[in-house]
Design an enzyme around this catalytic site. Sequence first.
Site, PDB file in Angstrom:
ATOM      1  N   SER A  96     -22.382  45.408  42.222  1.00 58.78           N
ATOM      2  CA  SER A  96     -22.338  46.575  43.101  1.00 58.78           C
ATOM      3  C   SER A  96     -21.963  47.777  42.278  1.00 58.78           C
ATOM      4  O   SER A  96     -20.975  47.744  41.540  1.00 58.78           O
ATOM      5  CB  SER A  96     -21.307  46.363  44.222  1.00 58.78           C
ATOM      6  OG  SER A  96     -20.947  47.600  44.816  1.00 58.78           O
ATOM      7  N   GLY A  97     -22.731  48.853  42.412  1.00 59.80           N
ATOM      8  CA  GLY A  97     -22.429  50.064  41.648  1.00 59.80           C
ATOM      9  C   GLY A  97     -21.143  50.734  42.085  1.00 59.80           C
ATOM     10  O   GLY A  97     -20.285  51.080  41.259  1.00 59.80           O
ATOM     11  N   SER A  98     -20.959  50.930  43.403  1.00 56.05           N
ATOM     12  CA  SER A  98     -19.753  51.612  43.867  1.00 56.05           C
ATOM     13  C   SER A  98     -18.510  50.794  43.558  1.00 56.05           C
ATOM     14  O   SER A  98     -17.468  51.345  43.154  1.00 56.05           O
ATOM     15  CB  SER A  98     -19.843  51.903  45.369  1.00 56.05           C
ATOM     16  OG  SER A  98     -19.983  50.716  46.113  1.00 56.05           O
ATOM     17  N   GLY A 264     -24.710  52.236  44.632  1.00 49.66           N
ATOM     18  CA  GLY A 264     -25.320  52.195  43.308  1.00 49.66           C
ATOM     19  C   GLY A 264     -26.577  51.364  43.279  1.00 49.66           C
ATOM     20  O   GLY A 264     -27.592  51.751  42.686  1.00 49.66           O
ATOM     21  N   THR A 265     -26.544  50.190  43.948  1.00 52.75           N
ATOM     22  CA  THR A 265     -27.724  49.333  43.945  1.00 52.75           C
ATOM     23  C   THR A 265     -28.862  49.960  44.748  1.00 52.75           C
ATOM     24  O   THR A 265     -30.038  49.786  44.410  1.00 52.75           O
ATOM     25  CB  THR A 265     -27.393  47.932  44.482  1.00 52.75           C
ATOM     26  OG1 THR A 265     -26.651  48.055  45.705  1.00 52.75           O
ATOM     27  CG2 THR A 265     -26.579  47.143  43.466  1.00 52.75           C
TER      28      THR A 265
END
Length: 355
Positions: A96-98, A264-265
Amino acid sequence: MSQTPRPQELSIRLMDTHAGGDVSRIVLGGITPLPGDTVRAQMEYLRDDADGLRKLLLEEPYGIPEMSVDLIVPASDARAEAGYIIMEVMGYPIYSGSNTICTATAVLEAGLVPKQEGRQRFMLEAPAGLVQIEALVENGVVEAITCEGLPSYIDTYKASLHVPSIGDVTYSVAYSGGFYALVDATELGFMLVAEEERRLAECAHKIVEAIQAERGFSHYTLGDVGPLPFLHFMGPVEQVADDFYRSRSATYVHPGVICRSTTGTGTSARLALMNHEGRIQPGDKLETVSLRETGFIGEFTGTRQEGTHQVVDNTITGKAHVLARSDIIINCEDPLVECAGLHHILSTGQGSSDE
């Protein structure tokens, strides 16, 4: 007169953060070392044998489903400073980006990685593998985190299906850490503003259910990763500069839940689609803007061929803010607290979870 002994007090040490509005609770202490010789194996143990931690921190009275949890664990790769396991309401995403932005900020703020003024690079280990981090530190403040997005690709381009009460819907599917349905918000009558949040969640749920009922998806190396879980609403793309684009966006992740950030994804999925359509070149950037006017910047760094898929390499940049440092008290006698699937991993000490 004898007194009934008090039950041993158990606690978990947290740092609450948010990136783009999505709150990530970073677990820094109170959890015993988990079995498993990799972060992925530790994640699988937590998922299969100790899911109580996820439920405890994302449900009342301690949390809400819109939050995420990241447990700091030892890295299995010596090149990484720490490992982390991501927990969300829908389960255990491998990336996960965040959450990565928040975790990278937290390890700096907690001193697990010493801060260095200016730009510093280090690695973390997610269940998906090693993640390169670049932190921008100015006057002791972590102003930005740039992390690698997972290699992303388009699985399906402009398919169509009929969705009850909505009509015919055109969608594409990208993999960027999970499978995402990508839909044009304008075609569905949305402007992607905060007032539409409830309707966006209801619409996305119907579309995702219809896609799940019609077909499944398989990753070219991971195989079957379960039903498609996510949907990303795409606003019109505006070209701000020669190499910079901007688009309003909203990401659905669970019934009733639209992420506060663009994710982010979700941003990586957008880059994969723009590349597929020939609308972006290596070095170009896309800023996705959320219902709450927060944004992440995705940079398209290159492509490579993986079998029949053209895979997009990318990075995601955002800023996390520290909200709180706290110890929460776990009282298993509280009727609102469910300790099943949890008690066996609670530590009686106050050391960090990777000790």
